[in-house]
Design an enzyme around this catalytic site. Structure first.
Site, PDB file in Angstrom:
ATOM      1  N   TYR A   1     -58.995 104.551  19.742  1.00  0.00           N
ATOM      2  CA  TYR A   1     -58.588 105.731  18.972  1.00  0.00           C
ATOM      3  C   TYR A   1     -58.119 105.299  17.600  1.00  0.00           C
ATOM      4  O   TYR A   1     -57.330 104.362  17.476  1.00  0.00           O
ATOM      5  CB  TYR A   1     -57.450 106.496  19.679  1.00  0.00           C
ATOM      6  CG  TYR A   1     -57.927 107.859  20.113  1.00  0.00           C
ATOM      7  CD1 TYR A   1     -58.377 108.768  19.161  1.00  0.00           C
ATOM      8  CD2 TYR A   1     -57.956 108.230  21.450  1.00  0.00           C
ATOM      9  CE1 TYR A   1     -58.855 110.019  19.536  1.00  0.00           C
ATOM     10  CE2 TYR A   1     -58.433 109.469  21.835  1.00  0.00           C
ATOM     11  CZ  TYR A   1     -58.880 110.361  20.877  1.00  0.00           C
ATOM     12  OH  TYR A   1     -59.357 111.574  21.243  1.00  0.00           O
TER      13      TYR A   1
ATOM     14  N   GLU B   1     -57.420 107.780  14.720  1.00  0.00           N
ATOM     15  CA  GLU B   1     -57.249 108.932  13.822  1.00  0.00           C
ATOM     16  C   GLU B   1     -56.589 108.481  12.534  1.00  0.00           C
ATOM     17  O   GLU B   1     -55.620 107.715  12.557  1.00  0.00           O
ATOM     18  CB  GLU B   1     -56.395 110.007  14.499  1.00  0.00           C
ATOM     19  CG  GLU B   1     -57.177 110.759  15.544  1.00  0.00           C
ATOM     20  CD  GLU B   1     -56.395 111.900  16.171  1.00  0.00           C
ATOM     21  OE1 GLU B   1     -55.296 112.218  15.698  1.00  0.00           O
ATOM     22  OE2 GLU B   1     -56.897 112.473  17.145  1.00  0.00           O
TER      23      GLU B   1
ATOM     24  N   ASP C   1     -77.138 117.673  -0.189  1.00  0.00           N
ATOM     25  CA  ASP C   1     -77.304 117.309   1.225  1.00  0.00           C
ATOM     26  C   ASP C   1     -78.654 116.594   1.326  1.00  0.00           C
ATOM     27  O   ASP C   1     -79.706 117.233   1.360  1.00  0.00           O
ATOM     28  CB  ASP C   1     -77.274 118.575   2.081  1.00  0.00           C
ATOM     29  CG  ASP C   1     -77.619 118.297   3.543  1.00  0.00           C
ATOM     30  OD1 ASP C   1     -77.943 117.138   3.873  1.00  0.00           O
ATOM     31  OD2 ASP C   1     -77.571 119.248   4.342  1.00  0.00           O
TER      32      ASP C   1
ATOM     33  N   THR D   1     -77.149 112.096   6.748  1.00  0.00           N
ATOM     34  CA  THR D   1     -77.087 111.540   8.100  1.00  0.00           C
ATOM     35  C   THR D   1     -77.554 110.091   8.023  1.00  0.00           C
ATOM     36  O   THR D   1     -78.293 109.706   7.114  1.00  0.00           O
ATOM     37  CB  THR D   1     -77.977 112.313   9.083  1.00  0.00           C
ATOM     38  OG1 THR D   1     -79.264 112.474   8.506  1.00  0.00           O
ATOM     39  CG2 THR D   1     -77.399 113.665   9.409  1.00  0.00           C
TER      40      THR D   1
ATOM     41  N   LYS E   1     -81.804 109.223  10.084  1.00  0.00           N
ATOM     42  CA  LYS E   1     -83.168 109.670   9.757  1.00  0.00           C
ATOM     43  C   LYS E   1     -83.895 108.534   9.027  1.00  0.00           C
ATOM     44  O   LYS E   1     -84.098 107.484   9.621  1.00  0.00           O
ATOM     45  CB  LYS E   1     -83.107 110.958   8.940  1.00  0.00           C
ATOM     46  CG  LYS E   1     -82.505 112.141   9.732  1.00  0.00           C
ATOM     47  CD  LYS E   1     -82.632 113.439   8.981  1.00  0.00           C
ATOM     48  CE  LYS E   1     -82.157 114.623   9.804  1.00  0.00           C
ATOM     49  NZ  LYS E   1     -80.705 114.869   9.669  1.00  0.00           N
TER      50      LYS E   1
ATOM     51  N   ARG F   1     -76.912 107.661  15.082  1.00  0.00           N
ATOM     52  CA  ARG F   1     -76.807 109.110  14.922  1.00  0.00           C
ATOM     53  C   ARG F   1     -75.428 109.438  14.361  1.00  0.00           C
ATOM     54  O   ARG F   1     -74.407 109.162  14.989  1.00  0.00           O
ATOM     55  CB  ARG F   1     -76.995 109.780  16.286  1.00  0.00           C
ATOM     56  CG  ARG F   1     -77.083 111.290  16.242  1.00  0.00           C
ATOM     57  CD  ARG F   1     -77.811 111.808  17.452  1.00  0.00           C
ATOM     58  NE  ARG F   1     -79.197 111.401  17.406  1.00  0.00           N
ATOM     59  CZ  ARG F   1     -80.148 112.023  16.712  1.00  0.00           C
ATOM     60  NH1 ARG F   1     -79.872 113.120  16.043  1.00  0.00           N
ATOM     61  NH2 ARG F   1     -81.380 111.567  16.694  1.00  0.00           N
TER      62      ARG F   1
HETATM   63  N1  DSN Z   1     -82.481 118.730  12.649  1.00  0.00           N
HETATM   64  C1  DSN Z   1     -82.754 118.099  11.401  1.00  0.00           C
HETATM   65  C2  DSN Z   1     -84.203 118.117  11.064  1.00  0.00           C
HETATM   66  O1  DSN Z   1     -84.993 117.966  11.979  1.00  0.00           O
HETATM   67  O2  DSN Z   1     -84.578 118.254   9.931  1.00  0.00           O
HETATM   68  C3  DSN Z   1     -81.925 118.654  10.315  1.00  0.00           C
HETATM   69  O3  DSN Z   1     -80.600 118.590  10.680  1.00  0.00           O
END
Ligand code: DSN
Length: 425
Positions: free
Chosen positions: A59, A61, A205, A231, A234, A240
């Site tokens: 933990y 925080e 974003d 993120t 990707k 993730r």
């Molecule tokens: N779910 C993602 C995508 O496939 O583009 C976006 O968050």
């Protein structure tokens, strides 16, 4: 390095064969077919190792040096490593590596920069935006007065004049740029100019393209945006999770929005894995990978276009492409199912001004991060394009297409040295 206790696969197989079997089945699924979902990737064994580590037990925080729990001296170093690597990789003034996902990162950015009821200008989901950019089904559309911009009907490209007109008319407190299904570069400088003209914050974003930014093949929003959310799983090929980069000016607001406003304890095993991913993305091999991702997407798109599938905007400069299937008389859901039967995983997608619906879209979206991670190149893209085009057009071709998919994935196996059966490690 001294030996490290890491529960291996055989202990899971022994202790919980039901779960172990699911892991084996999912690995077999990921390796057994072509993964063309534009937002997925095969993360490295080093990232997987950090995620499967005992850092999950801790933990923490708060932030490094300012925690609400004792015993954080080691995880502090892991988080500082992730922060420093992210800042260096993207040239950012400040980084927060705790967001559990891209959606949590966006929620935190809203919390930091605007208040419920404020006007926000963002790209419509139907034109390639994201749920958190103002969908009525999401906190963003429910709690904020979101005005949407889209792409032009004729070019299917972002219309910066429309964005500016809407900004002047609605005086948003925040403008969001970035997309999940837009295959062309975004002009972040133009967005900055519009935001400055109306006194709005600019949030970028770039969940989809941050790996391409790291590899130097896509424009970076960092010099222009007040905050950048992304993120790590990707194109960036990490664990993730989410992250936020921002200016010093809003750093304190962003940190307080992530914790304690939106989240409690950070997932330190994922934070450590983010550090690994940022380290990997700084290597020259990653820049080569990013280049190949885009080159592969272009070849795949050209092959599909030659086979009668119309690419939205006429092509791609990124890792993904969206195709309008109306000329083929096939909807996106049917195409998705037919491809799945042939061993190709991709997803239905709305196209701009789609006359269909989210469940029966007129298009599909596909991307090349996974197949490029497997080492595939232009020849394989032409073969994949031929397979996808035949699968979409002809449901009777499935059996022969499966054989061709198997040939591709056997020649370029994902996780080539990973175990294939429970206990087989
Ligand atoms: N779910 C993602 C995508 O496939 O583009 C976006 O968050």
């Amino acid at each position: 390095m001294e030996s490290y206790y890491g529960p291996d696969f055989s202990s899971l197989a022994r202790e919980d064969p039901d779960v172990a079997r699911l892991l084996v089945e999912e690995l077999a699924r990921q390796r057994g077919g072509l993964q063309l979902i534009a937002s997925e990737n095969y993360t490295s064994p080093a990232v997987l190792a950090a995620m499967g580590s005992t850092l999950t037990n801790k933990y923490a925080e708060g932030y490094p040096g300012r925690r609400y729990y004792g015993g954080c001296e080691v995880v502090d170093r892991a988080e500082l490593l992730a922060i420093e690597r992210a800042k260096r990789l993207f040239g950012a003034e400040h980084a927060n590596v705790q967001p559990h996902s891209g959606a949590s990162a966006n929620l935190a950015a809203y919390a930091a920069l605007v208040r419920p009821g404020d006007t926000v200008l963002a790209m419509a989901l139907e034109h390639g935006g994201h749920l958190t950019h103002g969908s009525r089904l999401n906190f963003s559309g429910r709690w904020f007065d979101v005005v949407s911009y889209g792409v032009r009907r004729d070019t299917e490209l972002l219309d910066y004049d429309e964005v500016r007109d809407l900004a002047l008319r609605h005086a948003p407190k925040m403008i969001i740029c970035g997309a999940t299904a837009y295959p062309r570069p975004i002009d972040f400088a133009a967005f900055r100019g519009i935001a400055d003209e109306v006194g709005a914050w600019l949030l970028a974003d770039v969940a989809h393209t941050m790996g391409l930014v790291a590899g130097g093949v896509a424009p970076s929003p960092v010099p222009y945006a007040d905050a950048v959310t992304f993120t790590t799983h990707k194109t960036l090929r990490g664990p993730r999770g989410g992250a936020i980069l921002c200016t010093e000016e809003v750093a304190r607001r962003i940190d307080r929005a992530v914790f304690p406003f939106v989240q409690g304890g950070p997932m330190m095993h994922v934070v450590a894995a983010k550090a690994v991913a940022f380290g990997e993305a700084a290597r020259p091999e990653f820049a080569e990978y990013a280049e190949r991702v885009v080159a592969n997407a272009r070849t795949l798109t050209a092959t599909l276009e030659a086979a009668g599938m119309r690419p939205v905007t006429g092509g791609t400069d990124t890792h993904l492409a969206v195709f309008d299937l109306r000329d083929l008389g096939v909807d996106g859901a049917t195409a998705e199912r037919r491809c799945a039967e042939a061993g190709v995983t991709l997803n239905r997608s709305v196209i701009p001004y789609d006359p269909g619906s989210p469940s029966r879209t007129s298009g599909i979206r596909l991307g090349t991060p996974c197949v490029t991670s497997q080492g595939m190149g232009p020849d394989e893209m032409e073969e994949i394009g031929s397979i996808v085009a035949q699968a979409v057009r002809n449901p009777n071709a499935v059996a022969s297409l499966i054989t061709r998919v198997k040939a591709l994935v056997s020649a370029h196996p994902a996780y080539g040295d990973a175990p294939t059966a429970v206990g087989d490690d």
